[in-house]
Write a protein that holds these residues in place. Structure first.
Motif, PDB file in Angstrom:
ATOM      1  N   TYR A  90       9.255  -9.101  -1.067  1.00 25.12           N
ATOM      2  CA  TYR A  90       9.278  -9.089   0.306  1.00 25.12           C
ATOM      3  C   TYR A  90       8.368  -9.892   1.050  1.00 25.12           C
ATOM      4  O   TYR A  90       7.381  -9.954   0.664  1.00 25.12           O
ATOM      5  CB  TYR A  90       8.861  -7.672   0.608  1.00 25.12           C
ATOM      6  N   LYS A  91       8.912 -10.813   1.896  1.00 31.51           N
ATOM      7  CA  LYS A  91       8.020 -11.887   2.527  1.00 31.51           C
ATOM      8  C   LYS A  91       7.122 -11.292   3.446  1.00 31.51           C
ATOM      9  O   LYS A  91       7.867 -10.619   4.541  1.00 31.51           O
ATOM     10  CB  LYS A  91       8.776 -12.943   3.055  1.00 31.51           C
ATOM     11  N   GLU A  92       5.820 -11.229   3.701  1.00 32.94           N
ATOM     12  CA  GLU A  92       4.888 -10.610   4.494  1.00 32.94           C
ATOM     13  C   GLU A  92       4.635 -11.661   5.624  1.00 32.94           C
ATOM     14  O   GLU A  92       4.779 -13.075   5.256  1.00 32.94           O
ATOM     15  CB  GLU A  92       3.622 -10.377   3.764  1.00 32.94           C
ATOM     16  N   PRO A  93       4.236 -11.052   6.688  1.00 37.32           N
ATOM     17  CA  PRO A  93       3.982 -12.012   8.038  1.00 37.32           C
ATOM     18  C   PRO A  93       2.563 -12.648   7.763  1.00 37.32           C
ATOM     19  O   PRO A  93       1.538 -12.240   7.597  1.00 37.32           O
ATOM     20  CB  PRO A  93       4.365 -11.286   9.009  1.00 37.32           C
ATOM     21  N   TYR A  94       2.666 -13.892   7.704  1.00 38.41           N
ATOM     22  CA  TYR A  94       1.284 -14.914   7.656  1.00 38.41           C
ATOM     23  C   TYR A  94       1.271 -15.976   8.759  1.00 38.41           C
ATOM     24  O   TYR A  94       2.355 -16.295   9.173  1.00 38.41           O
ATOM     25  CB  TYR A  94       0.957 -15.488   6.648  1.00 38.41           C
ATOM     26  N   ILE A  95       0.125 -16.304   8.927  1.00 40.66           N
ATOM     27  CA  ILE A  95       0.110 -17.887   9.724  1.00 40.66           C
ATOM     28  C   ILE A  95      -0.849 -18.818   9.166  1.00 40.66           C
ATOM     29  O   ILE A  95      -1.851 -18.534   8.283  1.00 40.66           O
ATOM     30  CB  ILE A  95      -1.000 -17.406  10.961  1.00 40.66           C
ATOM     31  N   VAL A  96      -0.137 -19.911   8.807  1.00 39.10           N
ATOM     32  CA  VAL A  96      -0.569 -20.928   7.950  1.00 39.10           C
ATOM     33  C   VAL A  96      -0.846 -22.173   8.927  1.00 39.10           C
ATOM     34  O   VAL A  96       0.128 -22.666   9.356  1.00 39.10           O
ATOM     35  CB  VAL A  96       0.414 -21.226   6.811  1.00 39.10           C
ATOM     36  N   THR A  97      -2.019 -22.786   8.863  1.00 39.69           N
ATOM     37  CA  THR A  97      -2.457 -24.024   9.600  1.00 39.69           C
ATOM     38  C   THR A  97      -2.702 -25.177   8.650  1.00 39.69           C
ATOM     39  O   THR A  97      -3.452 -25.050   7.636  1.00 39.69           O
ATOM     40  CB  THR A  97      -3.466 -23.704  10.315  1.00 39.69           C
ATOM     41  N   ARG A 110      -0.539 -11.904   9.818  1.00 38.74           N
ATOM     42  CA  ARG A 110       0.100 -11.804  10.974  1.00 38.74           C
ATOM     43  C   ARG A 110       0.498 -10.141  11.553  1.00 38.74           C
ATOM     44  O   ARG A 110       1.523 -10.369  12.080  1.00 38.74           O
ATOM     45  CB  ARG A 110       1.384 -12.827  11.438  1.00 38.74           C
ATOM     46  N   PHE A 111      -0.362  -9.456  10.932  1.00 37.46           N
ATOM     47  CA  PHE A 111      -0.186  -8.244  11.515  1.00 37.46           C
ATOM     48  C   PHE A 111      -1.889  -7.781  11.507  1.00 37.46           C
ATOM     49  O   PHE A 111      -2.656  -8.194  10.848  1.00 37.46           O
ATOM     50  CB  PHE A 111       0.230  -7.298  10.700  1.00 37.46           C
ATOM     51  N   ASP A 112      -2.399  -6.635  12.357  1.00 45.14           N
ATOM     52  CA  ASP A 112      -3.516  -6.514  12.837  1.00 45.14           C
ATOM     53  C   ASP A 112      -4.126  -5.282  12.085  1.00 45.14           C
ATOM     54  O   ASP A 112      -5.460  -4.960  11.991  1.00 45.14           O
ATOM     55  CB  ASP A 112      -3.764  -6.208  14.325  1.00 45.14           C
ATOM     56  N   ARG A 113      -3.523  -4.319  11.998  1.00 38.42           N
ATOM     57  CA  ARG A 113      -3.678  -2.940  11.347  1.00 38.42           C
ATOM     58  C   ARG A 113      -2.760  -2.792  10.069  1.00 38.42           C
ATOM     59  O   ARG A 113      -1.684  -2.853  10.132  1.00 38.42           O
ATOM     60  CB  ARG A 113      -3.685  -1.856  12.393  1.00 38.42           C
ATOM     61  N   MET A 114      -3.340  -1.726   9.230  1.00 40.49           N
ATOM     62  CA  MET A 114      -2.683  -1.408   8.165  1.00 40.49           C
ATOM     63  C   MET A 114      -1.652  -0.236   8.516  1.00 40.49           C
ATOM     64  O   MET A 114      -0.509   0.060   7.717  1.00 40.49           O
ATOM     65  CB  MET A 114      -3.624  -0.601   7.068  1.00 40.49           C
ATOM     66  N   GLU A 169       0.410 -19.263  -8.181  1.00 40.35           N
ATOM     67  CA  GLU A 169      -0.239 -18.715  -9.397  1.00 40.35           C
ATOM     68  C   GLU A 169      -0.991 -17.696  -9.099  1.00 40.35           C
ATOM     69  O   GLU A 169      -1.434 -16.956 -10.001  1.00 40.35           O
ATOM     70  CB  GLU A 169      -1.066 -20.086  -9.772  1.00 40.35           C
ATOM     71  N   HIS A 170      -1.525 -17.560  -7.943  1.00 42.82           N
ATOM     72  CA  HIS A 170      -2.543 -16.481  -7.580  1.00 42.82           C
ATOM     73  C   HIS A 170      -1.872 -15.474  -6.332  1.00 42.82           C
ATOM     74  O   HIS A 170      -1.204 -16.164  -5.562  1.00 42.82           O
ATOM     75  CB  HIS A 170      -3.856 -16.929  -6.913  1.00 42.82           C
ATOM     76  N   ARG A 171      -1.924 -14.189  -6.831  1.00 44.19           N
ATOM     77  CA  ARG A 171      -1.334 -13.555  -5.976  1.00 44.19           C
ATOM     78  C   ARG A 171      -2.244 -12.771  -4.796  1.00 44.19           C
ATOM     79  O   ARG A 171      -3.594 -12.518  -5.317  1.00 44.19           O
ATOM     80  CB  ARG A 171      -0.905 -12.203  -6.731  1.00 44.19           C
ATOM     81  N   GLU A 186      -6.935  -3.749   2.906  1.00 44.38           N
ATOM     82  CA  GLU A 186      -7.691  -3.898   3.953  1.00 44.38           C
ATOM     83  C   GLU A 186      -8.533  -4.995   3.967  1.00 44.38           C
ATOM     84  O   GLU A 186      -8.879  -5.660   5.123  1.00 44.38           O
ATOM     85  CB  GLU A 186      -8.567  -2.398   4.008  1.00 44.38           C
ATOM     86  N   ALA A 187      -8.908  -5.599   2.845  1.00 42.19           N
ATOM     87  CA  ALA A 187      -9.945  -6.721   2.609  1.00 42.19           C
ATOM     88  C   ALA A 187      -8.997  -8.170   3.188  1.00 42.19           C
ATOM     89  O   ALA A 187      -9.383  -8.959   3.698  1.00 42.19           O
ATOM     90  CB  ALA A 187     -10.414  -6.831   1.319  1.00 42.19           C
ATOM     91  N   THR A 188      -7.397  -7.983   2.553  1.00 39.92           N
ATOM     92  CA  THR A 188      -6.911  -9.096   2.892  1.00 39.92           C
ATOM     93  C   THR A 188      -6.705  -9.141   4.479  1.00 39.92           C
ATOM     94  O   THR A 188      -6.508 -10.116   5.234  1.00 39.92           O
ATOM     95  CB  THR A 188      -5.391  -9.009   2.289  1.00 39.92           C
ATOM     96  N   LEU A 189      -6.292  -7.955   5.014  1.00 35.72           N
ATOM     97  CA  LEU A 189      -6.258  -7.964   6.502  1.00 35.72           C
ATOM     98  C   LEU A 189      -7.359  -8.385   7.393  1.00 35.72           C
ATOM     99  O   LEU A 189      -7.159  -9.172   8.459  1.00 35.72           O
ATOM    100  CB  LEU A 189      -5.809  -6.454   7.027  1.00 35.72           C
ATOM    101  N   LYS A 190      -8.730  -8.241   6.987  1.00 34.95           N
ATOM    102  CA  LYS A 190      -9.919  -8.347   7.704  1.00 34.95           C
ATOM    103  C   LYS A 190     -10.548  -9.834   7.394  1.00 34.95           C
ATOM    104  O   LYS A 190     -11.129 -10.354   7.828  1.00 34.95           O
ATOM    105  CB  LYS A 190     -10.974  -7.313   7.336  1.00 34.95           C
ATOM    106  N   ALA A 191      -9.929 -10.516   6.517  1.00 32.08           N
ATOM    107  CA  ALA A 191     -10.546 -11.790   5.921  1.00 32.08           C
ATOM    108  C   ALA A 191     -10.022 -12.884   6.893  1.00 32.08           C
ATOM    109  O   ALA A 191      -8.883 -12.959   7.383  1.00 32.08           O
ATOM    110  CB  ALA A 191      -9.685 -12.324   4.575  1.00 32.08           C
ATOM    111  N   PRO A 192     -11.030 -13.525   7.356  1.00 30.44           N
ATOM    112  CA  PRO A 192     -10.843 -14.745   8.273  1.00 30.44           C
ATOM    113  C   PRO A 192     -10.003 -15.893   7.871  1.00 30.44           C
ATOM    114  O   PRO A 192      -9.567 -16.533   8.583  1.00 30.44           O
ATOM    115  CB  PRO A 192     -12.271 -15.109   8.533  1.00 30.44           C
ATOM    116  N   ASN A 193     -10.042 -16.114   6.427  1.00 32.51           N
ATOM    117  CA  ASN A 193      -9.329 -17.097   5.810  1.00 32.51           C
ATOM    118  C   ASN A 193      -8.960 -16.677   4.448  1.00 32.51           C
ATOM    119  O   ASN A 193      -9.769 -16.259   3.616  1.00 32.51           O
ATOM    120  CB  ASN A 193     -10.184 -18.266   5.862  1.00 32.51           C
ATOM    121  N   LEU A 194      -7.529 -16.972   3.971  1.00 26.07           N
ATOM    122  CA  LEU A 194      -7.375 -16.456   2.462  1.00 26.07           C
ATOM    123  C   LEU A 194      -7.130 -17.607   1.746  1.00 26.07           C
ATOM    124  O   LEU A 194      -6.598 -17.641   0.435  1.00 26.07           O
ATOM    125  CB  LEU A 194      -6.018 -15.792   2.587  1.00 26.07           C
TER     126      LEU A 194
END
Length: 677
Positions: A272-279, A293-297, A5-7, A12-20
């Motif tokens: 395109y599926k982007e790399p993420y880490i889901v717990t 699951r990537f560190d820099r833009m 539902e939400h994209r 840069e904000a998505t990259l630096k966010a501690p939790n999405l």
């Protein structure tokens, strides 16, 4: 594919966010949790056969005795330690070879280096990474040691390398193969589209992560308030059985099971599926964290239309493999699979021999009606006789022992054959375990036997070396991102800059030699290079000497050999000989001077004695004095005493002068020696 539902856009904000998690709806989170669980369950099912083989291998390695009722209850149940011996033999060679000392990482400098800056940078990187792994990380060496015990049994293990924001240090922790669930037929760890790390986590750890903003707020969730329910599958129950314990009752201190899945997900809906880490929490499937699951833009590649072409994902896991699986599976084979059938056959034959011996010693028989003996069990002590109501002839006819044979020599020979071939596979032959191959065996033959015996370890050791290189590359990359601009480390107060890590990470590698798996081999190679360098021009003799001292594992070799530029060069042998001759002459002269002084002192002593004697005679003469003749004698005594006193003073002055000259010469010699040092 899930329609969210939400994209979540890639920026840069998505990259630096501690939790999405807060960017997704509750419906999205429920669907995401189910997707993670289904992926984990699918991958786990694909490796069911591997899990059963691994469980059996671990039982054999730990010599677990299973209940047996055949051929009778309480029969022999010996577990022969074939896999255990092979594992210990491998570990005893691999551990000191992989971690030979305090320096375990190095960086190669490539290209011209006229001012030596590249070499200094490479030395700083190697020293800093070695310090991080051995000193800064409290558990890296211990976990590496444990890994080298587990890998030869199971076949593989993993290292997870990442930067810990809570600790402020790099972490490279051991992950057992059973705790990293992947599709069994994935090509490699890097190419595997989905990896699930099973992490036990206590309630306090979850609380800390929630309060620090790493996890979403789940403190009001039902699963968090209730006692944790650990995942109890077949593997878990077998592990509890090996540990000799039953699963504990769940209470407030029972750890939760968290599933950290590294997966590709299309959150932005661009196809395109982007790399993420889901717990997620395993039992409730509640999503607690989502991060990139990537560190820099700059890891994101765009085309001219600002469309994502590719994202270079950060790989956290490094596989340490033993022997690649022939069926193409991602989990490698160890001694547990290779020697498992042989070990089980050895156990069966050994138990049959023991049971046959038991029957041969304790076998009963049949009693006929002619033997008038009371029923029950009879036991005999030495020199004991028992009365019966039958004659000896009746007993001979009525007692028939079971026709039990002694243990079979054929089985014993077969047992030796199995053990022999098991040792061939594992490299645990007599020579390789330190036993004497026999008298009068030439040393060259023994060396050849040892070299051939180590062949089986050479390829395995090179795989481990390659994996260690990959782990060090990950540590290098983490340092290039998270290391402060300037850091002081070590007892010597060395300085490392983050810009030092901006080079090619492929140039970092372990110090260990991938082709030498023993200290003797390393010393022999270093000695060979040293001998060649003495006769062939073009070698850097300082580097050759340092290489030899490192190979010999000499403690504090830097202080023992600082280099020829920091110590005075040796003198010419001819000059040394002349100096020795001159020193001998000086010593001879000093000795003569000392003897002359001693003679002067002795003469003074004799003069003093004569003076005393003359004074005594003069005193006696004065008592007996009378007439002119006595006065003349006293005058003669006084003249003699005065002359001797004058002579004594001359001797004293001469001796003092010589002693002063000798003292001045000694002081000058001492100053010259000190200046020479």
């Amino acid at each position: 594919m899930i329609e969210f539902e939400h994209r979540i856009p890639i920026n840069e904000a998505t990259l630096k966010a501690p939790n999405l998690v807060d960017k997704l709806s509750e419906r999205d989170l429920n669907a995401l949790g189910n997707m993670v669980w289904e992926g984990y369950d699918t991958d786990k099912f694909s490796r069911n056969k591997w899990e059963r083989r691994t469980q059996t291998a671990m039982d054999l390695a730990m010599q677990i005795q299973k209940d047996k009722n055949f051929p009778w209850p309480g029969c022999s149940n010996v577990a022969f330690p074939l896999i255990t011996i092979a594992t210990l033999q491998f570990h005893s060679r691999a551990y000191p070879a992989m971690i030979p000392g305090r320096d375990i990482a190095r960086y190669r400098s490539v290209g011209p280096d006229p001012d030596g800056k590249l070499a200094d940078r490479a030395s700083r990187i190697g020293s800093h990474m070695s310090y991080q792994l051995l000193e800064e990380s409290q558990s890296w060496e211990e976990q590496h040691d444990r890994m080298l015990i587990n890998v030869p049994i199971v076949g593989c293990a993993f290292k997870k390398t990442y930067y810990s924001g809570a600790k402020g240090t790099n972490e490279s922790e051991l992950v057992m193969a059973q705790d990293l669930v992947m599709d069994y037929f994935a090509k490699s760890v890097e190419d595997c589209a989905r990896k699930t790390h099973i992490i036990p986590m206590y309630r306090n750890e979850i609380y800390e992560k929630v309060r620090s903003g790493i996890y979403r707020d789940v403190l009001d969730k039902t699963w968090y308030k209730a006692p944790a329910t650990p995942l109890m599958d077949t593997a878990t129950s077998r592990i509890d059985d090996r540990a000799g314990k039953t699963p504990p009752k769940t209470d407030s201190d029972t750890p939760f099971t968290m599933l950290e899945q590294h997966v590709n997900i299309d959150f932005d809906g661009d196809g395109y599926k982007e790399p993420y880490i889901v717990t997620i929490e395993a039992t409730s499937k509640c999503v607690v964290r989502v991060v990139t699951r990537f560190d820099r833009m700059k890891d994101v590649t765009y085309n001219s239309y600002k469309q994502i072409v590719r994202i270079k994902a950060t790989e956290y896991f490094t596989k340490y493999g033993f022997i690649p699986s022939p069926d193409g599976g991602i989990y490698d084979m160890g001694f547990g699979v290779l020697l498992g059938p042989l070990n089980e056959s050895t156990n069966s034959i050994l138990n049959q021999l023991v049971d046959a011996g038991t029957m041969s010693v304790t076998a009963g028989g049949f009693l006929g009606r002619g033997a008038k003996i009371r029923g029950g069990t009879y036991t005999f002590a030495p020199l004991e006789w028992k009365r019966v109501d039958s004659t000896g002839e009746d007993l001979h006819k009525s007692i028939y022992p079971l026709p039990v044979r002694e243990p079979s020599m054929v089985l014993f020979q077969l047992l030796n054959l199995l053990i022999s071939y098991t040792n061939r596979i594992s490299g645990s032959t007599d020579t390789m375990v330190g036993e004497n191959p026999g008298q009068n065996t030439p040393a060259s033959n023994v060396n050849t036997m040892v070299e051939q015996g180590e062949k089986i370890y050479s390829a395995i050791f090179k795989r481990l070396w390659r994996s260690c290189k990959e782990e060090f590359k990950k540590v290098y990359i983490v340092n290039s991102i998270y290391l402060p601009d300037s850091t002081i480390f070590g007892e010597e107060g060395k300085k490392i800059l983050r810009e030092d890590y901006l080079g090619d990470p492929a140039r970092v590698s372990p110090v260990a030699d991938p082709n030498a798996i023993s200290k003797s081999q390393r010393v022999q190679e270093a000695m060979m290079i040293k001998q060649i360098a003495m006769t062939t021009p073009g070698y850097d003799l300082q580097a050759v000497e340092r290489n030899f001292l490192k190979a010999a594992n000499v403690e504090g070799w830097e202080a023992l050999y600082p280099g020829p530029d920091k110590v005075q060069p040796l003198k010419n042998p001819k000059v040394q000989i002349e100096e020795m001759k001159l020193e001998a002459k000086k010593m001879d002269m000093k000795l003569r001077e000392q003897m002359f002084v001693q003679e002067l002192m002795e003469q003074r002593r004799l003069n003093a004695a004569k003076i005393l004697q003359l004074e005594a005679q003069a005193a006696k003469l004065m008592e007996e004095a009378g007439g002119v003749q006595a006065g003349q004698k006293l005058a003669a005594f006084d003249a003699a005493i005065g002359a001797m006193k004058v002579h004594n003073e001359m001797l004293k002055t001469k001796a003092d002068t010589m002693l002063k000259a000798m003292e001045l010469d000694q002081n000058a010699s001492d100053r010259q020696t000190a200046d020479g040092k």
